[in-house]
Design an enzyme around this catalytic site. Structure first.
Site, short mmCIF file in Angstrom:
data_model
loop_
_atom_site.label_atom_id
_atom_site.label_comp_id
_atom_site.label_asym_id
_atom_site.label_seq_id
_atom_site.Cartn_x
_atom_site.Cartn_y
_atom_site.Cartn_z
N VAL A 292 45.51 22.99 -44.55
CA VAL A 292 46.28 23.79 -45.81
C VAL A 292 45.02 24.30 -46.74
CG1 VAL A 292 47.35 23.56 -47.87
CG2 VAL A 292 48.23 22.80 -45.55
N HIS A 293 43.94 23.51 -46.75
CA HIS A 293 43.06 23.93 -47.79
C HIS A 293 42.17 24.99 -47.39
CE1 HIS A 293 40.33 21.66 -45.15
NE2 HIS A 293 39.74 20.81 -45.97
N ASP A 294 42.15 25.33 -46.11
CA ASP A 294 41.44 26.48 -45.53
C ASP A 294 42.02 27.72 -45.78
OD1 ASP A 294 39.48 24.79 -44.23
OD2 ASP A 294 40.30 24.91 -42.39
#
Length: 385
Positions: A292-294
């Protein structure tokens, strides 16, 4: 842009105004040289003043510290000492192929950082930090990988002004660029897949200690890379079926890993781009591990909605990654991952509250933040419709 009239405060909550005023007063006091001199001399405030001075100096000198660490990793100094035992500067100089006087400067710097320490009789062995790194191979791998980030930060002003052009990190993480991810070849995805895999085993164990998916019938791991997480799940939960969903070139590496682990009969490989292609139905547990954080909010919101639609009734979504605002590890979020992902050109670190908001907007009504042993490494959320 129209500016608000001077003194206009009706849109600002009174609590925030009071807090802002107190912080402003604090900063005026701390910015006074007379106060700093007094705090350093007064017995009750002296320890605090010294800690603050050390922390401030670490900010100033942090780049040098990181370069000392990088040299130790690049030249495998820590691994060499770990394998061979304590070494003299002359022995280390021969290993590093540098003059002994240069090696001694590096060794002393590494000692100051806890990477090495004196062992007596002129020998140096692993320090506390160096020994801990030997237990976590993902850390040296990321340090070596940081050469790209250092290059992108060579002119940080240009980077933040948007004048730097394509970054090395943006080119390395090929899916973050403008090209179609599904068209990437094996040689384009292998480097970052292998990098992620080095640390993924430790992350997988951390996740499964917080949440073991017993009772679920089928787990689909989105962006599962070379199946490190699925392999760990398969070893712990013999009855669960495994589905790996990733880009074609990456999924092929995952297939080989699952088969080599004896899990081929329980595994299904789905090749696709989860931002463009539909997710197959049938899973009652879907996982997103360090995915998700990418990516940016709009893309992630669409992916979460697709996952919600693909889940079987009574299913759940497992989300695991380092999160911003983690108590005791605040710089890791917005300072490290924030700048790293900015240089990469995609994604951002998010707090648990921000992730919960995205999950609820995607249709998940029950969201829980689970406890992990090492939240700096990863945190885990479980979401149910």
């Amino acid at each position: 842009m129209q500016r608000p009239a001077r003194g206009r405060v009706q849109d600002v909550p009174s609590k925030a105004r009071w807090r802002g005023g107190l912080l402003h007063l604090r900063n005026r006091i701390l910015a006074s040289r007379r106060f700093q001199s007094w705090a350093a001399a007064f017995p009750l405030t002296r320890p605090v003043a010294r800690r603050r001075s050390r922390a401030l100096f670490d900010l100033v000198a942090g780049f040098v510290y990181s370069q000392v660490l990088y040299v130790c990793v690049r030249l495998d100094v820590l691994g060499h000492v770990h394998r061979e035992g304590p070494q003299t500067p002359a022995q280390l100089a021969a290993w590093m192929e540098m003059p002994e006087e240069n090696a001694l400067v590096l060794v002393k710097a590494a000692c100051a950082l806890g990477l090495l320490q004196p062992f007596g009789r002129g020998r140096y062995g692993l320090g506390m930090h160096g020994a801990a790194m030997m237990a976590h191979p993902g850390i040296p791998a990321m340090v070596a990988h940081h050469a790209m980030l250092y290059d992108d930060l060579r002119d940080p002003v240009a980077l933040f002004r948007g004048e730097a052009g394509e970054t090395r990190l943006g080119a390395y993480w090929a899916y973050a660029g403008g090209r179609s991810p599904a068209e990437l070849a094996g040689d384009q995805v292998t480097p970052y897949t292998e990098l992620m895999s080095v640390s993924q085993q430790l992350v997988a164990e951390e996740i499964l200690d917080a949440f073991t998916p017993r009772g679920y019938r089928r787990l689909m791991d989105l962006g599962g890379g070379n199946a490190t997480f699925l392999t760990a799940v398969g070893a712990r939960v013999p009855e669960i079926q495994l589905v790996l969903y990733d880009l074609p070139a990456v999924a092929e590496q995952g297939r080989r890993r699952l088969e080599s682990a004896g899990l081929g009969a329980r595994a299904r490989i789905v090749r696709g781009d989860f931002f463009r292609d539909p997710l197959p139905p049938g899973a009652d547990l879907i996982s997103l591990v360090r995915v998700v954080h990418d990516h940016d909010d709009a893309d992630i919101l669409g992916l979460l909605r697709a996952a919600r639609q693909a889940l079987e009734p009574g299913g759940a979504l497992l989300l695991a990654e380092p999160m911003a605002g983690t108590p005791g590890a605040e710089p890791m979020g917005d300072a490290y991952f924030g700048v790293y992902l900015f240089a990469m050109g995609s994604g951002r670190p998010r707090t648990p509250d921000e992730l919960e908001d995205l999950l609820r907007r995607a249709g998940f009504s029950q969201v829980r933040l689970l406890s992990t042993r090492n939240p700096l490494l990863t945190r885990v959320m479980l979401a149910e419709p």
